[in-house]
Design an enzyme around this catalytic site. Sequence first.
Site, PDB file in Angstrom:
ATOM      1  N   THR A 234       8.994  -0.687   2.537  1.00 60.33           N
ATOM      2  CA  THR A 234       7.732  -0.901   1.849  1.00 60.33           C
ATOM      3  C   THR A 234       6.643  -1.147   2.885  1.00 60.33           C
ATOM      4  O   THR A 234       6.879  -1.809   3.900  1.00 60.33           O
ATOM      5  CB  THR A 234       7.839  -2.119   0.907  1.00 60.33           C
ATOM      6  N   VAL A 235       5.461  -0.592   2.631  1.00 63.62           N
ATOM      7  CA  VAL A 235       4.341  -0.738   3.562  1.00 63.62           C
ATOM      8  C   VAL A 235       3.310  -1.680   2.955  1.00 63.62           C
ATOM      9  O   VAL A 235       2.899  -1.517   1.800  1.00 63.62           O
ATOM     10  CB  VAL A 235       3.704   0.625   3.888  1.00 63.62           C
TER      11      VAL A 235
ATOM     12  N   ASP B  79      10.087  16.154   9.040  1.00 66.66           N
ATOM     13  CA  ASP B  79       9.715  15.945   7.632  1.00 66.66           C
ATOM     14  C   ASP B  79       8.197  16.031   7.474  1.00 66.66           C
ATOM     15  O   ASP B  79       7.570  15.160   6.875  1.00 66.66           O
ATOM     16  CB  ASP B  79      10.237  14.598   7.128  1.00 66.66           C
TER      17      ASP B  79
ATOM     18  N   GLY C 151       8.446   3.845   0.540  1.00 66.41           N
ATOM     19  CA  GLY C 151       9.206   5.033   0.909  1.00 66.41           C
ATOM     20  C   GLY C 151      10.682   4.817   0.742  1.00 66.41           C
ATOM     21  O   GLY C 151      11.137   3.803   0.193  1.00 66.41           O
TER      22      GLY C 151
ATOM     23  N   ILE D 271       0.817  -1.221   0.000  1.00 66.26           N
ATOM     24  CA  ILE D 271       0.000   0.000   0.000  1.00 66.26           C
ATOM     25  C   ILE D 271       0.850   1.271   0.000  1.00 66.26           C
ATOM     26  O   ILE D 271       0.312   2.382  -0.052  1.00 66.26           O
ATOM     27  CB  ILE D 271      -0.974   0.028   1.199  1.00 66.26           C
TER      28      ILE D 271
ATOM     29  N   LYS E  57       5.243  -1.748   8.065  1.00 59.79           N
ATOM     30  CA  LYS E  57       6.368  -1.112   7.388  1.00 59.79           C
ATOM     31  C   LYS E  57       7.552  -2.048   7.486  1.00 59.79           C
ATOM     32  O   LYS E  57       8.075  -2.299   8.574  1.00 59.79           O
ATOM     33  CB  LYS E  57       6.689   0.239   8.038  1.00 59.79           C
TER      34      LYS E  57
END
Length: 278
Positions: free
Chosen positions: A22-23, A133, A18, A15, A38
């Site tokens: 990966t999520v 961030d 980053g 889904i 994650k």
Amino acid sequence: MSEALRRDYQVCEEIGRGRFGTVFRCISVESGDSFACKSIDKIILADDSIDRQCIEGEAKIMHLVSGHSNVVQIFDVYEDDTHLDIILELCSSSDLFDRIADRVFSEAEAAAVMKPLMEAVAHCHRRGVAHRDIKPDNIFFDEWNRLKLGDFGSAECFREGELMSGIVGTPYYVAPEVIAGREYSEKVDVWSAGVILYIMLAGIPPFYGESSMEIFEAVLRANLRFPARIFHSVSTAAKDLLRRMICKDVSRRFTAEQVLRHPWMTSVGETRTEADLT
């Protein structure tokens, strides 16, 4: 992913992706509830000690700030020789990046985002955590449309009065003192949130350029303007708050708590809630 995680969760579709991992959506074998996982490949980070420190610190930082209704919750951590897997609250609705694309928010709509966002930021700062961030991509919404600040991969712990260092953040949203390579405080998060508010009200960023370098140069100049053709219907109070958040002089820049007490935050859209933002 670790074998222990696969025993406890059924791993489903990807889904998100980053810089560090990966999520995936995953389902608890025991409860049947859905979560986000994650998954970070530690082998990729083996030669980068700075990135490795950020990743190893993310779970610890999330435990520090977890518990607030506007922060993504952490539930579990699995680690073996090759992977670090963090089980997180699933935010199944669109993120703020998708919601601000090609549209301008009314002040009431913008306030409905800013209030929970600044509540989350103030909570993190009270816990001694700077996100570092804050950007629309890291502001999520759950299935009930509640705002959730997430992705603490660049976050840093600080003590009161203590400054931080390191160039982190994202063009458009990063504070000028970060780009300049100076030490900085948690107020970098207030600057970033102010840029988000500006974009919601104007439909464009306050500082821009054709390349990352040009954007950074514009941020360093910090020449904040309110073009009449764009801001003709934006209230004086909203522009006042923007000046106090997107303020190059850090000593004059608002804290997160001061933002929450500003008249625009306490009066605009007070009858509107996050659930109205569909």
